[in-house]
Design a protein around this motif. Sequence first.
Motif, PDB file in Angstrom:
ATOM      1  N   GLU A  51       0.829  -1.212   0.000  1.00 52.03           N
ATOM      2  CA  GLU A  51       0.000   0.000   0.000  1.00 52.03           C
ATOM      3  C   GLU A  51       0.865   1.265   0.000  1.00 52.03           C
ATOM      4  N   VAL A  52       0.514   2.219  -0.861  1.00 47.79           N
ATOM      5  CA  VAL A  52       1.204   3.512  -0.897  1.00 47.79           C
ATOM      6  C   VAL A  52       1.057   4.173   0.469  1.00 47.79           C
ATOM      7  N   GLY A  53       2.147   4.710   0.975  1.00 53.18           N
ATOM      8  CA  GLY A  53       2.158   5.342   2.291  1.00 53.18           C
ATOM      9  C   GLY A  53       2.587   4.421   3.407  1.00 53.18           C
ATOM     10  N   ARG A  74       9.186   4.925   3.379  1.00 51.68           N
ATOM     11  CA  ARG A  74       7.760   5.041   3.103  1.00 51.68           C
ATOM     12  C   ARG A  74       7.536   4.700   1.642  1.00 51.68           C
ATOM     13  N   VAL A  75       6.528   3.900   1.362  1.00 50.25           N
ATOM     14  CA  VAL A  75       6.202   3.518  -0.011  1.00 50.25           C
ATOM     15  C   VAL A  75       5.641   4.745  -0.728  1.00 50.25           C
ATOM     16  N   ALA A  76       6.350   5.186  -1.780  1.00 45.97           N
ATOM     17  CA  ALA A  76       5.929   6.354  -2.556  1.00 45.97           C
ATOM     18  C   ALA A  76       4.986   5.949  -3.679  1.00 45.97           C
ATOM     19  N   TRP A  77       5.214   4.766  -4.248  1.00 46.08           N
ATOM     20  CA  TRP A  77       4.344   4.256  -5.307  1.00 46.08           C
ATOM     21  C   TRP A  77       4.482   2.741  -5.350  1.00 46.08           C
ATOM     22  N   SER A  78       3.458   2.092  -5.859  1.00 49.09           N
ATOM     23  CA  SER A  78       3.450   0.642  -5.984  1.00 49.09           C
ATOM     24  C   SER A  78       2.502   0.279  -7.123  1.00 49.09           C
ATOM     25  N   GLN A  79       2.941  -0.612  -7.990  1.00 52.42           N
ATOM     26  CA  GLN A  79       2.086  -0.993  -9.118  1.00 52.42           C
ATOM     27  C   GLN A  79       2.167  -2.492  -9.367  1.00 52.42           C
ATOM     28  N   THR A  88       7.751  -1.570  -6.573  1.00 52.38           N
ATOM     29  CA  THR A  88       7.533  -0.599  -5.513  1.00 52.38           C
ATOM     30  C   THR A  88       8.677   0.397  -5.447  1.00 52.38           C
TER      31      THR A  88
END
Length: 90
Positions: A51-53, A74-79, A88
């Motif tokens: 999860e982003v964030g 912190r996760v900035a983006w994930s696809q 990620t």
Amino acid sequence: MGDERRDFDRVPMPFDVRYRISGELGEAWRWITTLNISAGGMRFRSDDLIEVGAQLEIQIALPSASAPLNLQGRVAWSQLLGPGVSETGV
């Protein structure tokens, strides 16, 4: 080409990394290998879409160090790239 503005150069060198979601009791460590890394972050592929964030605890095994480097990120983006594969940015 896009108009990318990065603070740090990326190093396309694989590092063995393990991570887990911060603050979740009993959360298991997951092993991945980085696709690229810089002083400001890293990109990796994993089996899980994160999860982003999400806050991560990260341990990086550096070739010249006797102990892993312990970091927070912190996760900035994930696809999702396909079934069971995601990418990620932290």
